[in-house]
Design a protein around this motif. Structure first.
Motif, short mmCIF file in Angstrom:
data_model
loop_
_atom_site.label_atom_id
_atom_site.label_comp_id
_atom_site.label_asym_id
_atom_site.label_seq_id
_atom_site.Cartn_x
_atom_site.Cartn_y
_atom_site.Cartn_z
N TYR A 50 0.86 -1.32 -0.13
CA TYR A 50 0.14 0.00 -0.04
C TYR A 50 0.93 1.30 0.08
CZ TYR A 50 -4.07 -2.97 0.97
OH TYR A 50 -5.21 -3.86 0.90
N TYR A 77 0.08 -7.93 1.96
CA TYR A 77 -0.27 -6.57 2.37
C TYR A 77 1.18 -5.75 2.11
CZ TYR A 77 -4.79 -8.61 3.77
OH TYR A 77 -5.64 -9.11 3.57
N SER A 115 -10.60 -15.26 -0.94
CA SER A 115 -10.83 -14.63 -1.89
C SER A 115 -11.14 -15.35 -3.31
CB SER A 115 -10.17 -13.17 -2.31
OG SER A 115 -10.54 -12.75 -3.13
N TYR A 144 -4.80 -1.73 5.79
CA TYR A 144 -5.31 -3.01 5.40
C TYR A 144 -6.44 -3.34 5.75
CZ TYR A 144 -0.16 -2.99 6.23
OH TYR A 144 1.17 -2.32 6.25
N PRO A 145 -7.39 -3.97 4.87
CA PRO A 145 -8.76 -4.65 5.30
C PRO A 145 -8.55 -5.53 6.50
CG PRO A 145 -7.96 -5.64 3.33
CD PRO A 145 -6.91 -4.72 3.78
N ASP A 194 -10.15 -8.52 7.86
CA ASP A 194 -10.54 -10.03 7.42
C ASP A 194 -10.71 -10.99 8.36
OD1 ASP A 194 -11.05 -12.30 6.06
OD2 ASP A 194 -9.56 -11.61 4.63
N SER A 241 -13.51 -2.83 5.03
CA SER A 241 -12.35 -2.08 4.19
C SER A 241 -11.57 -1.06 5.24
CB SER A 241 -12.79 -1.17 3.15
OG SER A 241 -14.04 -0.19 3.42
N PRO A 242 -10.25 -0.57 4.88
CA PRO A 242 -9.61 0.39 5.53
C PRO A 242 -10.34 1.64 5.95
CG PRO A 242 -8.25 -0.60 3.80
CD PRO A 242 -9.46 -1.06 3.53
N ASP A 243 -11.26 2.14 4.95
CA ASP A 243 -11.72 3.23 5.04
C ASP A 243 -12.86 3.23 6.33
OD1 ASP A 243 -13.17 1.74 3.09
OD2 ASP A 243 -14.53 3.39 3.03
N TYR A 301 -12.23 1.54 8.99
CA TYR A 301 -11.52 1.13 10.28
C TYR A 301 -11.73 1.87 11.44
CZ TYR A 301 -7.69 -0.08 13.46
OH TYR A 301 -6.85 -0.05 14.63
#
Length: 658
Positions: free
Chosen positions: A202, A251, A428, A562-563, A565, A631-633, A635
């Motif tokens: 990222y 990641y 995935s 990072y997501p 999971d 998703s990271p957004d 978090y």
């Protein structure tokens, strides 16, 4: 993972954002030696001040092409706990002449401040050791001298790898366990070697340059033009293992290589890269894959036994139940191939892939549209759909299409529900390999992890304790996990561990139910006593969440790139009925609350009320994780969500004697 560039003649995003730092080996600045903390991450035990790999290609008359990597690394020890950075390990391979790697030109020093001046302690030869690990794997251990808090450690070495050992440069990681001020990768590739370069992670590239250069290989026929690349990342944070994360390889920021084609002068052009249809065809023709799915005599008795079941759904269920009950899998998740399925059939044991390929073969003979799905397990990292690299796959399971219904089957555990994908496969994407070709399939959980906990509590203020009963029931991945643990350890050890894990409760009359029937929810119940200093003759302070609460927020970082999971959805319900002792009244109860994050990805409901008819307190809460991957957004919302859960589950009920 993302595609950074095509075979070595093409590169994307060519703008250079920063100048390449000019760091000379052995030249330490006063600012570096005086540095005591790393402002961006004050928790860091050490910081990498500079690391660089210079990679070039050469040719040896005896053994052919080789890759030389010159590494230069400079670190600062910030805390005593970081002193182990002075122990360096360099792995290498050695088989036979021309099939080996060489580590040479090791040099280094440790720098310290003594009496106000910088003192250099040079690395001695006696501090460099070579150690054999296996017949072909070795390592060099380097112990840097006089390492202490505040030291600067600097070292360099050269690694030569012949293409007969490894046909591509080593993966370069821009991140590691410590934060890094500058990480530089400098590589020059001859024009007749074509590599796919794949970037991951990222972090943006602060340096990204390309230029055409002349290359002298020491042989006139091999001298050629080439491409010189420089990639750099500035202020890379330490890669920290965070909760609910799959493989770090998914990641961490890095650049890796795959040999695509060679066009060496006076040699035939060789193409190494394949397309997905090429890969599908290779597997269908492979002795240990597609050919294992052809009609096999050893399966004939099973075929005859199950063909008499007319209903195909019932037939499929019966076959799966029989196979999962009579065949056992080992823990090897490292191959998509099966060597000898007849031997596996005879021994009734094999790898999960072998059992699943056998299941495909059996179901095809029973007239099912059954096919293998190859994938990569969660700890192995996700596959990259841009690059058909067969060595990235390490697992195979079975997929059946029946009346337009897709049913996934796996024999890695006898405790999986029919149609349930094991947790280690929830990564995935997979590649479905049919007799006519292949296609990508999404791998998603078909079950949840769900539990229901129920307490009934009687308070005994004169004895400073509570007693009662506890029941937990659950299905989905919870049931699969518990059954696996139960039968692996045996009931006695399982119960001992459960009692040990709940040491705050004095447990008796422990009973486990439905453990041997995987199609039903499991149940565990016991009686308990619980001593608590908050239970007194005249006042009672009690946390009603006696078990299973979050004592701390699992998400510590302020931000996350990072997501998150979770692998599967979760649903946890908690009920606790507390009888109010005679002569006591309620002073305060935790307030009811409800919280949710965007899109209902997660929700938490908590109610605590007095039941007048029973003179008791009822606590009911439900925590739901609806989305397996967040998703990271989202978090920050998730972190705040769990803060609220932790705080609410920490609240007490307060009773007093009238």
């Amino acid at each position: 993972m993302k595609k950074l560039l095509l075979p070595a003649l093409i590169i994307l995003n060519l703008t250079a954002f920063s100048q390449v730092p000019n760091i000379k080996f052995g030249v330490i600045s006063s600012e570096e030696i005086k540095q005591k903390t790393y402002a961006i991450d004050t928790s860091a035990e050490a910081v990498v001040l500079y690391e660089k790999s210079d990679v070039s290609f050469g040719y040896d008359d005896n053994y052919g092409f080789y890759i030389d990597s010159y590494l230069h690394i400079r670190k600062k020890v910030l805390k005593k706990s970081g002193m182990d950075r002075g122990e360096i390990v360099i792995p290498f391979y050695r088989s036979s002449a021309g099939k080996e790697q060489y580590i040479t030109d090791i040099d280094g020093a440790t720098y310290n401040i003594e009496n106000g001046s910088m003192v250099k302690n040079e690395l001695k030869k006696q501090s460099i050791f070579s150690e054999k690990i296996t017949n072909t794997n070795y390592k060099i251990k380097v112990s840097m001298p006089n390492v202490r808090e505040g030291s600067i450690i600097e070292y360099k070495y050269k690694k030569r790898s012949f293409l007969s050992v490894k046909d591509k440069p080593d993966t370069w990681y821009f991140q590691g366990n410590d934060p890094t001020l500058w990480s530089i990768y400098d590589i020059t590739i001859p024009s007749y070697l074509y590599y796919q370069m794949i970037s991951g992670g990222y972090l943006p590239l602060n340096i990204n340059t390309q230029e055409t250069v002349s290359i002298n290989m020491g042989h006139s026929k091999l001298n050629a033009s080439g491409l010189h690349y420089i990639f750099g990342v500035k202020d890379a944070p330490a890669f920290k293992k965070e909760p609910y994360l799959t493989s770090r390889e998914d990641y961490i920021s890095k650049i890796e290589f795959e040999l695509s084609q060679t066009m060496i002068p006076e040699q035939l052009t060789k193409i190494y890269s394949t397309t997905w249809p090429d890969l599908d065809n290779t597997l269908n023709q492979h002795e240990y894959f597609g050919k294992r799915l052809k009609k096999q005599k050893y399966l004939s008795d099973l075929v005859d036994a199950f063909k008499v079941i007319a209903d195909k759904k019932e037939r499929l269920q019966k076959v799966y139940d029989y196979m999962s009950r009579n065949f056992s899998a080992d823990d090897s998740y490292n191959s998509i191939y099966a060597e000898d399925l007849k031997k596996v059939f005879t021994n009734k044991k094999g790898s999960p892939t072998e059992l699943n390929l056998m299941l495909v073969a059996l179901l095809r003979e029973l007239d099912f549209n059954a096919n293998p799905v190859i994938t990569s397990t969660r700890d192995n990292g996700r596959i990259n759909e841009f690059f058909p690299l067969i060595d990235r796959f390490n697992y195979t399971y079975c997929q059946v299409n029946l009346n337009d219904e897709t049913i996934n089957l796996d024999l890695s555990s006898p405790f999986l529900y029919f149609g349930m994908i094991p947790e280690h496969c929830l990564n995935s994407t997979g590649r479905l390999i049919t007799e006519k070709g292949g296609e990508f399939v999404k791998i998603a959980p078909t079950h949840r992890y769900n539990t229901l906990e129920e307490f009934k509590v009687e308070l005994l203020p004169m004895d400073n304790k509570a007693k009662g009963t506890y029941n937990i029931s659950g299905g989905g991945y919870y049931a699969a996990d518990v059954r696996t643990d139960f039968f692996k350890k045996g009931e006695k050890t399982y119960n001992e561990n459960l009692i040990s894990d709940n040491s705050e409760l004095k447990i008796s009359k422990l009973v486990n139910e439905k453990m041997d029937n995987k199609n039903e929810a499991i149940k565990t119940n016991f009686e308990f006593e619980y001593e608590d200093g908050g239970i007194m003759e005249d006042m009672i302070y009690l946390n009603p969440n006696l078990k299973g609460r979050y004592k701390t927020n699992p998400f510590k970082l302020e931000e996350r790139k990072y997501p998150v999971d979770f692998a599967y959805s979760q649903d946890h319900t908690y009920k606790c009925e507390i009888a109010i002792p005679k002569g006591f009244e309620v002073v305060s109860l935790p307030a009811s609350m409800s919280t949710i994050i965007s899109g209902k990805a997660a929700s938490f409901v908590y109610n605590c009320v007095k039941d007048e008819s029973k003179n008791s307190i009822m606590v009911v809460s439900r925590l739901v994780i609806k989305d397996p991957i967040i998703s990271p957004d989202l978090y920050p919302d998730l972190k705040l969500f769990f803060d609220k859960v932790v705080n609410k589950q920490d609240e007490q009920i307060v009773l007093k004697h009238k």
